[in-house]
Motif scaffolding. Structure first.
Motif, mmCIF file in Angstrom:
data_model
loop_
_atom_site.group_PDB
_atom_site.id
_atom_site.type_symbol
_atom_site.label_atom_id
_atom_site.label_comp_id
_atom_site.label_asym_id
_atom_site.label_seq_id
_atom_site.Cartn_x
_atom_site.Cartn_y
_atom_site.Cartn_z
ATOM 1 N N ILE A 103 4.697 3.175 -15.908
ATOM 2 C CA ILE A 103 4.905 4.434 -15.187
ATOM 3 C C ILE A 103 3.661 5.311 -15.316
ATOM 4 C CG2 ILE A 103 6.151 6.629 -15.264
ATOM 5 C CD1 ILE A 103 7.673 4.575 -13.714
ATOM 6 N N GLY A 104 3.049 5.326 -16.500
ATOM 7 C CA GLY A 104 1.805 6.087 -16.675
ATOM 8 C C GLY A 104 0.697 5.557 -15.781
ATOM 9 N N ARG A 105 0.591 4.238 -15.664
ATOM 10 C CA ARG A 105 -0.407 3.651 -14.778
ATOM 11 C C ARG A 105 -0.117 3.984 -13.320
ATOM 12 N NH1 ARG A 105 -0.428 -2.282 -17.777
ATOM 13 N NH2 ARG A 105 -1.864 -1.718 -19.488
ATOM 14 N N LEU A 106 1.154 3.941 -12.933
ATOM 15 C CA LEU A 106 1.517 4.272 -11.559
ATOM 16 C C LEU A 106 1.226 5.740 -11.267
ATOM 17 C CD1 LEU A 106 2.807 3.390 -8.877
ATOM 18 C CD2 LEU A 106 5.037 4.001 -9.858
ATOM 19 N N ARG A 107 1.497 6.600 -12.243
ATOM 20 C CA ARG A 107 1.234 8.034 -12.055
ATOM 21 C C ARG A 107 -0.260 8.278 -11.811
ATOM 22 N NH1 ARG A 107 3.578 9.749 -16.504
ATOM 23 N NH2 ARG A 107 5.581 10.297 -15.544
ATOM 24 N N VAL A 154 0.851 -1.179 0.000
ATOM 25 C CA VAL A 154 0.000 0.000 0.000
ATOM 26 C C VAL A 154 0.889 1.232 0.000
ATOM 27 C CG1 VAL A 154 -1.616 1.358 1.413
ATOM 28 C CG2 VAL A 154 -1.952 -1.097 1.146
ATOM 29 N N VAL A 155 0.466 2.285 -0.712
ATOM 30 C CA VAL A 155 1.096 3.595 -0.601
ATOM 31 C C VAL A 155 0.112 4.478 0.156
ATOM 32 C CG1 VAL A 155 2.037 5.582 -1.825
ATOM 33 C CG2 VAL A 155 2.370 3.274 -2.747
ATOM 34 N N ARG A 156 0.543 5.038 1.282
ATOM 35 C CA ARG A 156 -0.388 5.768 2.138
ATOM 36 C C ARG A 156 0.191 7.092 2.570
ATOM 37 N NH1 ARG A 156 -2.227 2.307 6.459
ATOM 38 N NH2 ARG A 156 -1.401 0.474 5.403
ATOM 39 N N CYS A 157 -0.724 8.026 2.784
ATOM 40 C CA CYS A 157 -0.347 9.332 3.321
ATOM 41 C C CYS A 157 -1.515 9.794 4.186
ATOM 42 C CB CYS A 157 -0.083 10.327 2.196
ATOM 43 S SG CYS A 157 0.589 11.904 2.763
ATOM 44 N N ARG A 183 3.287 14.648 -2.908
ATOM 45 C CA ARG A 183 2.383 15.794 -2.979
ATOM 46 C C ARG A 183 1.809 16.140 -1.602
ATOM 47 N NH1 ARG A 183 -1.526 15.168 -8.299
ATOM 48 N NH2 ARG A 183 0.074 15.551 -9.887
ATOM 49 N N CYS A 184 1.628 15.139 -0.774
ATOM 50 C CA CYS A 184 0.921 15.333 0.483
ATOM 51 C C CYS A 184 1.871 15.526 1.659
ATOM 52 C CB CYS A 184 0.027 14.123 0.763
ATOM 53 S SG CYS A 184 0.951 12.574 0.880
ATOM 54 N N ASP A 212 -3.233 11.203 -6.173
ATOM 55 C CA ASP A 212 -3.676 11.945 -4.994
ATOM 56 C C ASP A 212 -2.572 12.150 -3.966
ATOM 57 O OD1 ASP A 212 -6.245 12.141 -5.994
ATOM 58 O OD2 ASP A 212 -6.918 10.291 -5.025
ATOM 59 N N VAL A 213 -1.493 11.348 -4.041
ATOM 60 C CA VAL A 213 -0.457 11.432 -3.000
ATOM 61 C C VAL A 213 0.928 11.757 -3.541
ATOM 62 C CG1 VAL A 213 -1.676 9.901 -1.413
ATOM 63 C CG2 VAL A 213 -0.108 8.920 -3.087
ATOM 64 N N ALA A 214 1.186 11.484 -4.812
ATOM 65 C CA ALA A 214 2.534 11.696 -5.345
ATOM 66 C C ALA A 214 2.486 11.822 -6.858
ATOM 67 C CB ALA A 214 3.460 10.536 -4.947
#
Length: 406
Positions: A291-295, A233-236, A316-317, A300-302
């Motif tokens: 990379i486009g899919r990851l972007r 998970v990527v979380r902020c 970003r957060c 919302d967070v990076a």
């Protein structure tokens, strides 16, 4: 009930299976068979225990509904201790209803707690929490009160609520000491030690240090951007982006997170994400797509920005980014985490709890066994996997009616 059955039941209630067997080892009547099965379960021979309890269930007459329901509960607990979690829902609810209708509130509650523990083991946390909320710990005898608080602590640990978990374990330990059941006390002590053990490894700009569970909880609450390799998970803060079903995207996020604030070359990203030896044009084109899919996934967070030699992740957060990894060997860490409870697991039960295929789980077990990290006993469908020491039986089984003063 006769005096030998009473004595055997009292011995089992305090965790003395050998004392119980001295009373009923040579008897073949239904109550004795049931108590022998419980004793064998407490000694760790789950196969023999299951056979004896099933024989007892068949030996009780059709009019002995309470005794037959207790056998159902006992067999379900043996399956739980043997970590046999497949085969659909055990008929615990029906058995609990029969016991409650006949005034056996203690064993009826025990059946409810067994069902909740099974839900906890297979990761159905919301359902387990809802069912636990319907039971009042204060009205239960000490053994069941300890089990109630142990389940509450397990739910809190899974939800990273360490203060709630610690408070529940304190209450569980108090109840277990009142119950005077050594195996139950040992299970609670093991849970308390787990809270103090390293739960994850923090990676920040090339540095690494171990974190306890309470430190992980504080990290998540701090608002830092976390690439969580324990849960993919990527979380902020309260925002979470799950990449558990998208392993290539998570690998790219982790590699970029480990290099932050620097960038990562395209060749390294191709090698890590696609396991390719050479980054030819087809792999570079695939990298641009991923990379486009990851972007888009992390918008919302990076952000993922292109550089001259590759890509860089830009939070970003938050002003800070960290990576959270497994505390030790990351190969098959999830399997080791389940086996760390000291119980013997069937490979099918591990696959169910992990949400993976049995073939994938078996390959992981074979690799861990080759490395000497796990061992097995039994053959075929009876094969079980565990980490030392040998499994114990941590809950009390009371098939006879509650005894005076028990």
């Amino acid at each position: 009930m006769d005096s030998l059955i009473t004595a055997a039941a009292r011995a089992l209630a305090v965790g003395d299976p050998l004392g119980a067997l001295k009373c009923v080892a040579l008897r073949e009547d239904a109550p004795a068979l049931a108590l022998r099965g419980i004793a064998m379960a407490q000694l760790g021979d789950f196969g023999r225990a299951r056979e004896l309890v099933r024989r007892a269930g068949r030996a009780f007459g059709a009019r002995e509904a309470v005794a037959r329901a207790r056998c159902v509960v006992a067999e379900a607990e043996i399956a739980l201790a043997a970590r046999e979690l497949g085969g659909g829902e055990p008929p615990l609810d029906a058995a609990g209803d029969v016991l409650a209708a006949h005034g056996d509130a203690r064993n009826a509650a025990h059946a409810r707690y067994l069902a909740i523990r099974r839900l906890l083991l297979i990761g159905r946390l919301n359902e387990a929490q809802q069912r636990l909320a319907t039971l009042d710990a204060d009205t239960q005898p000490p053994p069941l009160r300890a089990i109630h608080e142990l389940i509450a602590a397990g739910l809190a640990i899974r939800q990273l609520q360490t203060r709630i978990a610690q408070a529940a374990l304190v209450r569980a330990a108090q109840a277990a000491r009142q119950a005077r059941i050594p195996a139950l006390i040992g299970e609670i002590d093991a849970a308390r030690q787990m809270l103090a053990a390293p739960a994850a490894r923090l990676l920040v700009q090339g540095a690494s240090r171990l974190l306890r569970l309470d430190e992980v909880e504080a990290l998540f609450a701090s608002g830092v951007l976390v690439v969580d390799a324990c849960r993919h998970v990527v979380r902020c803060g309260a925002t979470q982006v799950s990449l558990a079903s998208r392993p290539v995207l998570f690998t790219l996020a982790r590699v970029l997170g480990e290099a932050w604030p620097g960038d990562v070359s395209r060749d390294e990203l191709v090698a890590r994400a696609f396991r390719a030896r050479r980054a030819d044009e087809s792999y570079r084109a695939r990298l641009r797509v991923e990379i486009g899919r990851l972007r888009r996934a992390l918008q919302d967070v990076a952000d993922i920005a292109a550089t001259e030699r590759g890509f860089v992740i830009e939070p970003r957060c938050s002003q800070e980014l960290v990576v959270l990894a497994q505390p030790g060997d990351e190969a098959h860490a999830a399997v080791l985490a389940l086996l760390a409870d000291g119980e013997a697991w069937a490979s099918s039960a591990l696959a169910l709890a992990l949400g993976s295929s049995q073939r994938t789980t078996q390959r992981a077990l074979d690799a861990l066994a080759a490395a000497g990290k796990v061992r097995s006993f039994g053959r075929g469908r009876a094969r079980r996997w565990l980490m030392p020491p040998l499994p114990g039986f941590t809950t009390s089984l009371l098939l006879p009616a509650p005894l005076p003063g028990a």
